[in-house]
Structure formats: C-alpha cells, structure tokens
Motif scaffolding. Structure first.
Motif: not given
Length: 507
Positions: A216-221
């Motif tokens: 999820l964090l990777e999807a954000a950045i």
C-alpha cells in the motif's frame, strides 16, 4: 473510434481478465471468490469512472485552480492518475484519490482513500498488462514486479527519490475548498487502532497483513520500499555506530530527529520523532535468521508458537525495541519511516522462507496457513481494514509475485557498496561506521562540492543527542513490542514513556 467505444471495449477485456485471474489465486471458499469478484467490480468501476472524470474535467479545466491544472499532466490516456519520474506526481495522486474519496464518501473518507491505494497496489501486475497482448505482459513483468534492495545498495539518486516521496506524503496536500490532509498520517494510522493492531499481530496473519501494508505504501509513492537488513549492523563491534544513523541515511539515532531526510517530522499525535538506539532489545542476527530456516512449514514460526525464539513476529520485535522511541510502540511504530524498511526485511525473511518451503519441503506456501491464534486471524476472516481481502490471501502467490528481492549483500564484494565491508573473520558483510565513512571522503570530493562532510553525524553530535535524551521527560507512546532476545551490548536505558493520549484514529 469514440471514447465511449474505447471504454466499452476495455470494460469487457478487464472483466474477462479479472475472472481469469480469480481462478489463478488460491481460494477454498466459494464465498471468498464472490467477495473478491465484488472487489474487482469496484476496481472496474473506478477505472471507468476515472475515464469519465477525465472527459469531463479536461473540458472545464480552465476554471480549475492552478494546482489542479498542473496535476492534469499526470493523467494517462485512460484518465487515470499515474506516478511518474516526477516527484510532483505523488502529490497529485494523493490529492486526486482523497478528493474523490471525499466526494463519494465524506463520512468515511480516510478508509475509502486507503481502499483506493489498495486497489492500485493489487492491480499493478494483474489488471492492466493484459490490454496490450502477451508480449507486452512479458516486457512489463519486471516493471510491475518491483525489486526491493537493501538500503545500502541503493544509489544516492534512488535513496533521495525514496525519501523525497516520503516527505511529500508527510506534507499537507491541498484540497478544493481550502482544506488539506497529510497522506502519511493516514497511512501510519492504519497501524494505530486497537482493532487493526489485533488483526495484524499475535497470529498467522502477521506476515500477510504487513505484506499488504508495504504494498500500500509503495502504491502511494510509486516505487519499491528498500529493506534494512539489520544483520549487517548486528555484526559490528558497536551497532549504534552504523552509518545508517547519520544524515546520509536515517538521521540521528539519539534524541529528536532534527537532521537528515526526516528532520522535523511531527507525528499524527503531534510529537516529534525520537530515537534512542541500542537501549534494549536486539537487532536480527544471522543465527536468528538461520534458526527460522530450520523449518519448512509456517506453523512453528508464526504466532502463537511453542518456539518463541524462532517466531518471526517475536524476533521482529527486537529491532523495534532496539531503536526505541515511536518505533518501540505498537500504536506509534509506523509513524517512524524506518518502520517500513524494517518490515521490508521481515518480508525478505519470509520471502526466503517461502522459497525454501517449495524447494526443500515441497509445500505450497499459499495453502499452508495455520488455523490458530485469535479469531481475527482465522484463514477466511477479513484482513481488517483492507477491504474484502481475506487473511489467507495474504499468503497467496499472487501477492508474492508483486515483489522480488535483490539478495542481501555477501562477501567478498558486499555488492560493491561504499557503505559495507567484508569481515573475513566471519565471512559476512557488515556496515561501515559513521567515522569510517566520514574518513573515506576525499579532499577532492569536498572541494568539488560532490560530498558535504557536515552531512555525516560526528561523535560530538552523538554525544549531544545523548545529553538531549537525559534532559527529556517521558514521551507519549502506546503498548511496547516484546523481544525474545536482549543484546548484551544494549545499555538498558529505554526512554521513559506514558500511555498515548486517546484520539480518533483516521483509519
């Protein structure tokens, strides 16, 4: 061909592809299949909705505020906001996702925003690559399966991009009407509420839940999260001297984080980031890593287990306690960006373990989900708060396929990293110290401006940080992590803390 024809054509292709993918993922309950079909229908609706939004907003974009106009360049031909090589696209994506969530669900906006990020994470490899045929799928396979590297193996530009994008998430994002929100605080709050923490810890879902959280964090950045292999610091004479605790990487290890890439961060609880490395607990050692690999099935190494010193979850608690500050508490750990690099390493351990399960134990990791622990960790239970995902799906080969790992550096070359050296007495790589790296800066580098020595924390700076801790009163933290190991080199001077002040969590 009209826009309407394109949308309708893609709609049929996407629907057929999703159904095909559903049958490739491991499910045992038909109800779960139906639930995920519903989830993917929402993904489909989101895609078509983005196309429609693009058609309507482009027509009237001249009436939009300037910052909205600037963001239009990050829409693709399907009207979907994309993350590009320009870091500004990170800001624009968060703005669009949250504004859309606010419009559609004003009383549940943070949860809808998180679900939108989750949909992006899960659709990275499976939803769009098929649109352009088999050859395109093969060409894009590596681009959608992102490679995570040990943090000291990143180039300087890769590390700067990663930290820049985290800092963008940490800045307020403006919305229509003058309001704003902080994306990182919403993401970190996923790991704060009691309900979410219970769903993520103390049982078999710990591994899958945190794998989804990283995605999820990777999807954000829009880029992979590096991992912190703390074995490379454990083998040092004094792990607190690692170059990681300099402005070159994580910033200071003692006191308030007031320099380095995360300088000045204030948490969602309105508290400065604080660290006190080497106080208690333990980093992960090579022996701990190898003890886990003695097994070829999940049951002995996931909670609850009869082997606490070989529990992946309990061993992972050691570095949480060792860093101290926000990272040492269940409710505040993810407010510290080092959290995600540490969990990248935990996921790396699981990645290696799963590979061994297949090769040595001839066991399918996707179906080897132990049916034990709290009710919230049952195989078919919802992976709270991640939409309709089930706990057993956290073990799926599909989720694993979204990530690949560059192997942690080994002797003799240690990946040619300037921050690592080979200790020939143990035949393992270990981190250089702050002083070693500072001494490696040549006068030519300094005079040319390529390196700035003030970016390296000196021993005097460390002493200053320790003095700062002596004058610091208790800080507000939640329940502390537990560690089955205590490194004999730790000092036993963990920060004093008080219970967190209650507040409404964002997720």
């Amino acid at each position: 061909m009209t826009i309407k024809n394109i949308v309708c054509g893609y709609k049929k292709l996407i629907k057929d592809h999703i159904i095909q993918k559903l049958h490739q993922i491991e499910f045992v309950n038909p109800k779960v299949m139906k639930a995920l079909q519903s989830l993917n229908s929402l993904v489909l609706a989101s895609i078509v909705g983005c196309l429609f939004v693009n058609i309507t907003t482009v027509k009237g974009q001249n009436s939009r505020p300037n910052h909205i106009q600037n963001c239009q360049q990050y829409r693709d031909r399907r009207g979907r906001f994309e993350l590009t090589g320009n870091d500004d696209s990170v800001y624009c994506l968060q703005q669009n996702l949250y504004q859309s969530a606010l419009t559609s669900s004003p009383f549940n906006v943070s949860i809808v925003y998180v679900e939108a990020l989750l949909q992006r994470a899960l659709s990275r490899c499976s939803t769009f690559n098929f649109l352009f045929g088999r050859n395109a799928r093969q060409r894009r396979k590596r681009s959608c399966s992102w490679e995570r590297k040990e943090v000291r193996m990143l180039s300087r530009s890769e590390w700067r991009r990663f930290t820049n994008r985290l800092n963008i998430l940490k800045r307020p994002v403006r919305l229509l009407g003058g309001n704003s929100f902080i994306p990182y605080d919403i993401i970190s709050d996923i790991h704060r509420s009691d309900v979410n923490i219970d769903a993520a810890h103390g049982g078999p879902s710990f591994l899958g839940w945190h794998r989804v959280y990283l995605l999820l964090l990777e999807a954000a950045i829009g880029m992979p999260v590096p991992y912190w292999d703390s074995r490379l610091d454990y083998d040092m004479t004094e792990p607190t001297d690692s170059v990681l605790w300099s402005d070159e990487f994580f910033g200071p290890g003692f006191g308030v984080v007031d320099s380095g890439p995360f300088a000045g961060w204030i948490t969602a609880d309105n508290i400065s980031l604080v660290r006190n490395i080497g106080s208690r607990g333990s980093l992960i050692s090579d022996a701990m890593f190898n003890d886990i690999l003695q097994y070829t099935n999940h049951d002995p190494v996931v909670e609850p287990t009869q082997f606490p010193i070989r529990s992946i979850e309990l061993i992972h608690g050691g570095p949480h306690v060792w860093v101290d500050g926000q990272l040492s508490s269940l409710q505040t750990a993810s407010q510290e960006p080092v959290f995600f690099l540490h969990h990248g390493f935990v996921d790396y351990i699981w990645y290696v373990f799963r590979k061994q399960m297949r090769e040595v134990g001839n066991i399918n990791p996707a179906s080897d989900y132990p049916n034990k622990g709290p009710t919230s960790h049952r195989p078919q239970g919802h992976m709270i708060p991640f939409g309709n995902l089930r706990n057993i799906q956290g073990y799926s080969d599909f989720l694993e396929s979204l990530t690949r790992y560059q192997t942690s550096p080994t002797c003799p070359s240690c990946g040619r990293s300037r921050y690592l050296e080979c200790d020939q007495t143990i035949n393992r790589c270990k981190s250089k110290t702050r002083r070693q790296f500072q001494n490696s800066i040549s006068l030519a580098d300094v005079s040319s401006g390529r390196r700035q020595p003030e970016n390296i924390v000196s021993l005097a700076d460390v002493s200053s940080g320790r003095r700062q801790l002596e004058n610091m009163g208790p800080i507000y933290l939640g329940e502390k992590f537990k560690s089955p190991y205590t490194d004999r080199r730790t000092r036993g001077d963990a920060l004093r803390f008080l219970p967190l002040i209650p507040r409404q969590t964002l997720v």
